[in-house]
Scaffold this motif. Sequence first.
Motif, PDB file in Angstrom:
ATOM      1  N   ARG A 108       0.864  -1.178   0.000  1.00 59.80           N
ATOM      2  CA  ARG A 108       0.000   0.000   0.000  1.00 59.80           C
ATOM      3  C   ARG A 108       0.899   1.226   0.000  1.00 59.80           C
ATOM      4  O   ARG A 108       1.748   1.384   0.875  1.00 59.80           O
ATOM      5  N   LEU A 109       0.733   2.093  -0.993  1.00 63.93           N
ATOM      6  CA  LEU A 109       1.538   3.310  -1.073  1.00 63.93           C
ATOM      7  C   LEU A 109       1.263   4.213   0.121  1.00 63.93           C
ATOM      8  O   LEU A 109       0.107   4.496   0.450  1.00 63.93           O
ATOM      9  N   ASP A 110       2.319   4.657   0.789  1.00 62.20           N
ATOM     10  CA  ASP A 110       2.147   5.567   1.922  1.00 62.20           C
ATOM     11  C   ASP A 110       3.505   6.195   2.227  1.00 62.20           C
ATOM     12  O   ASP A 110       4.427   5.508   2.676  1.00 62.20           O
ATOM     13  N   TYR A 111       3.618   7.506   1.989  1.00 64.72           N
ATOM     14  CA  TYR A 111       4.869   8.228   2.235  1.00 64.72           C
ATOM     15  C   TYR A 111       4.774   9.094   3.494  1.00 64.72           C
ATOM     16  O   TYR A 111       5.639   9.951   3.709  1.00 64.72           O
ATOM     17  N   SER A 112       3.769   8.868   4.309  1.00 64.37           N
ATOM     18  CA  SER A 112       3.617   9.679   5.514  1.00 64.37           C
ATOM     19  C   SER A 112       4.731   9.369   6.514  1.00 64.37           C
ATOM     20  O   SER A 112       5.372   8.308   6.464  1.00 64.37           O
ATOM     21  N   TYR A 113       4.934  10.303   7.437  1.00 62.90           N
ATOM     22  CA  TYR A 113       5.975  10.138   8.458  1.00 62.90           C
ATOM     23  C   TYR A 113       5.799   8.820   9.215  1.00 62.90           C
ATOM     24  O   TYR A 113       6.749   8.037   9.351  1.00 62.90           O
ATOM     25  N   SER A 114       4.596   8.575   9.702  1.00 60.83           N
ATOM     26  CA  SER A 114       4.373   7.368  10.505  1.00 60.83           C
ATOM     27  C   SER A 114       4.559   6.102   9.684  1.00 60.83           C
ATOM     28  O   SER A 114       5.085   5.093  10.177  1.00 60.83           O
ATOM     29  N   ALA A 115       4.157   6.143   8.413  1.00 63.06           N
ATOM     30  CA  ALA A 115       4.313   4.962   7.563  1.00 63.06           C
ATOM     31  C   ALA A 115       5.780   4.663   7.297  1.00 63.06           C
ATOM     32  O   ALA A 115       6.189   3.498   7.229  1.00 63.06           O
ATOM     33  N   VAL A 116       6.588   5.703   7.126  1.00 70.15           N
ATOM     34  CA  VAL A 116       8.018   5.508   6.889  1.00 70.15           C
ATOM     35  C   VAL A 116       8.672   4.857   8.103  1.00 70.15           C
ATOM     36  O   VAL A 116       9.472   3.913   7.968  1.00 70.15           O
ATOM     37  N   ILE A 117       8.345   5.344   9.295  1.00 69.89           N
ATOM     38  CA  ILE A 117       8.906   4.745  10.512  1.00 69.89           C
ATOM     39  C   ILE A 117       8.467   3.289  10.630  1.00 69.89           C
ATOM     40  O   ILE A 117       9.294   2.403  10.916  1.00 69.89           O
ATOM     41  N   ARG A 118       7.215   3.033  10.378  1.00 69.21           N
ATOM     42  CA  ARG A 118       6.719   1.656  10.452  1.00 69.21           C
ATOM     43  C   ARG A 118       7.354   0.779   9.383  1.00 69.21           C
ATOM     44  O   ARG A 118       7.718  -0.367   9.644  1.00 69.21           O
ATOM     45  N   SER A 119       7.511   1.318   8.188  1.00 70.82           N
ATOM     46  CA  SER A 119       8.112   0.548   7.105  1.00 70.82           C
ATOM     47  C   SER A 119       9.527   0.118   7.459  1.00 70.82           C
ATOM     48  O   SER A 119       9.914  -1.048   7.219  1.00 70.82           O
ATOM     49  N   LEU A 120      10.318   1.030   8.013  1.00 70.41           N
ATOM     50  CA  LEU A 120      11.677   0.670   8.403  1.00 70.41           C
ATOM     51  C   LEU A 120      11.659  -0.413   9.484  1.00 70.41           C
ATOM     52  O   LEU A 120      12.429  -1.378   9.417  1.00 70.41           O
ATOM     53  N   GLU A 121      10.800  -0.253  10.475  1.00 71.33           N
ATOM     54  CA  GLU A 121      10.717  -1.262  11.531  1.00 71.33           C
ATOM     55  C   GLU A 121      10.354  -2.626  10.955  1.00 71.33           C
ATOM     56  O   GLU A 121      10.933  -3.654  11.346  1.00 71.33           O
ATOM     57  N   ASP A 122       9.404  -2.646  10.015  1.00 70.33           N
ATOM     58  CA  ASP A 122       9.016  -3.907   9.381  1.00 70.33           C
ATOM     59  C   ASP A 122      10.180  -4.506   8.596  1.00 70.33           C
ATOM     60  O   ASP A 122      10.410  -5.723   8.623  1.00 70.33           O
ATOM     61  N   SER A 123      10.907  -3.654   7.878  1.00 65.97           N
ATOM     62  CA  SER A 123      12.046  -4.137   7.096  1.00 65.97           C
ATOM     63  C   SER A 123      13.110  -4.746   7.996  1.00 65.97           C
ATOM     64  O   SER A 123      13.643  -5.831   7.708  1.00 65.97           O
ATOM     65  N   LEU A 124      13.437  -4.070   9.081  1.00 62.72           N
ATOM     66  CA  LEU A 124      14.441  -4.596   9.995  1.00 62.72           C
ATOM     67  C   LEU A 124      13.986  -5.924  10.595  1.00 62.72           C
ATOM     68  O   LEU A 124      14.806  -6.830  10.800  1.00 62.72           O
ATOM     69  N   GLY A 125      12.684  -6.042  10.858  1.00 64.53           N
ATOM     70  CA  GLY A 125      12.165  -7.302  11.368  1.00 64.53           C
ATOM     71  C   GLY A 125      12.298  -8.433  10.363  1.00 64.53           C
ATOM     72  O   GLY A 125      12.679  -9.556  10.714  1.00 64.53           O
ATOM     73  N   ARG A 126      11.982  -8.146   9.099  1.00 62.25           N
ATOM     74  CA  ARG A 126      12.117  -9.182   8.071  1.00 62.25           C
ATOM     75  C   ARG A 126      13.578  -9.556   7.852  1.00 62.25           C
ATOM     76  O   ARG A 126      13.906 -10.719   7.622  1.00 62.25           O
ATOM     77  N   LEU A 127      14.455  -8.568   7.889  1.00 62.23           N
ATOM     78  CA  LEU A 127      15.869  -8.815   7.673  1.00 62.23           C
ATOM     79  C   LEU A 127      16.539  -9.486   8.868  1.00 62.23           C
ATOM     80  O   LEU A 127      17.515 -10.226   8.707  1.00 62.23           O
ATOM     81  N   GLY A 128      16.035  -9.193  10.078  1.00 64.78           N
ATOM     82  CA  GLY A 128      16.710  -9.679  11.270  1.00 64.78           C
ATOM     83  C   GLY A 128      18.034  -8.970  11.505  1.00 64.78           C
ATOM     84  O   GLY A 128      18.966  -9.531  12.077  1.00 64.78           O
ATOM     85  N   ILE A 129      18.129  -7.717  11.042  1.00 62.90           N
ATOM     86  CA  ILE A 129      19.338  -6.904  11.141  1.00 62.90           C
ATOM     87  C   ILE A 129      18.948  -5.589  11.804  1.00 62.90           C
ATOM     88  O   ILE A 129      17.855  -5.073  11.572  1.00 62.90           O
TER      89      ILE A 129
END
Length: 317
Positions: A108-129
């Motif tokens: 889902r496209l979302d460039y909002s501040y909160s979405a960016v923070i959440r997106s990074l957190e999700d990415s780090l979780g998937r990566l395990g890094i």
Amino acid sequence: MDTVELGRTGLRISRLGLGLASIGGMFAAVPESEAVATIDRAWELGVRLFDTAPVYGYGLSEQRAGLALRGRPREEFVLCSKVGRLIEPGGPDTQPIWAEPPAGLGPRLDYSYSAVIRSLEDSLGRLGIDHLDILHIHDPDLDFATASTEALRALQELRMRGTIRAISLGVNHADVAARFLREVGPAGPDCILLAGRYTLLDRSGAEELLPLCRSLGVAVLAAGVFQGGVLADASDGAPHGYGTVPAALAARIRALRELADRYDVPLLAAALQFPLGDPAIPAVVVGARSAAEVSELVALLEHEIPERFWAAYRDAF
């Protein structure tokens, strides 16, 4: 493989970066074991720059990147991902190019501040890094107003905290990146991932963006150097984004092949090395779906191309 400075970021990267869209199932499914083996082979050959994104296989690419990378010394590689799309149940902004997307999930496209923070957190979780080196705002043209304000503000805060090292854009359009740099000023991107706009076939990035980047000290990572695959296989129906390759483009590719054959230069070696001739571009990022393809890419990068070929290319194109 030689490493080079990435502009003003303080990061050192290999001249070849591995794009991880293919191991997320772009155009064709890739078994997990083969995806990991692809990254392992890249590591063996000295590749230390890896670029993924949440939308690549809707999380699959990041998961596989994590499997292959998280046991390695973290200071020895540069890892990039992107923001602008959240991967969530029922995400509506799907793309038909992914062969094995997880059931029920979509972007889902979302460039909002909160979405960016959440997106990074999700990415780090998937990566395990625990951190990323470079975070790209992905396709900012899809919502330029929000991407250039809220998304940028989130990345500036993440950079200040040390959660990321560098702010970047991941773009397919050179004019969009140039506009972003002009409008946001010196607090903007440290580097740019530019796909398909500084290649043997398309040098539009040189018109405004590359001179602007050189003047600002913004490094550019060149991607899409095989022009979506059409330089590798220009036949109709091949997985390069064209149902039928336009006649003018097909003629241009034939002329490039004839020139390369005349100087006994593999066309893909020329395509891979061409962007590195610009001082703003320290590295190219190319995808692979197997260990054998990675080995081929490294051989193409190392292939010696005579200056007379480049002179003939400049004269003809």
